[in-house]
Design a protein around this motif. Structure first.
Motif: not given
Length: 195
Positions: A46-75
């Protein structure tokens, strides 16, 4: 159901996003094991990425980024979001940890990625717990229809504000974005188009 990839800090050592240089695509056994565990062995990571960091971070389960459209008045309002990002405890402390994820959204202007908008979500991981689900994140790009790219910096801190570690996440892979809308939307390698 969106798949996620578990990324451990040691996988990120020394890797950083660059324009023309090397990009590390984190895939493999963790993604295959995750896919198989949810009965989707034919699905891609789902989420292959490149990255880096510093110190002692924990592990992260990385989700996909989703694109959507939310209904609003008139569109409808173009929206980017992530769900179910899980951050594990930094090994640097056994006490309560404050974990934040600062998201930045960039828009393609025809020749380069330009900062568009951003926001931060945060939560507290109580002492004695090993991981926490980060709050739901969503943002409406300020420039309307276009090509977008998302990145984030996750930061682990003590209750006193001492930084324990950071992890940078760059959604640059071919399966990092997905559309969850019936309106114009196209996911690409390292970007998503929202109409």
């Amino acid at each position: 159901m969106a798949l996620s990839t578990l990324v451990r800090p040691e996988q990120l050592a020394g890797n950083q996003r660059t324009t023309g240089a090397r990009k590390v695509m984190l895939r493999g056994l963790a993604a295959v094991a995750l896919a198989a565990s949810v009965g989707l062995a034919a699905a891609a990571p789902a989420a292959a990425f490149s990255g880096g960091g510093s110190g002692q971070p924990g592990a992260v389960v990385v989700p996909v980024v989703q694109g959507t459209h939310l209904p609003v008045l008139g569109g409808y309002l173009a929206t980017l979001m992530t769900q179910n990002m899980v951050a594990e405890r930094s090994p640097a402390s056994t006490g309560a940890q404050y974990i934040s994820a600062a998201y930045r959204v960039y828009r393609w202007n025809g020749s380069s990625w330009v900062y568009n908008t951003g926001s931060t979500v945060a939560t507290t991981l109580a002492a004695g717990y090993s991981k926490v689900t980060m709050p739901f994140w969503s943002v409406q790009p300020t420039s309307g229809a276009g090509y977008y790219y998302v990145e984030t910096t996750i930061r682990w801190k003590t209750g006193a504000g001492v930084v324990l570690g950071t992890m940078n996440i760059f959604w640059t892979g071919p399966r990092d974005y997905q559309c969850a809308t019936f309106l114009p939307c196209t996911p690409g390698t390292g970007w998503i188009y929202l109409g």
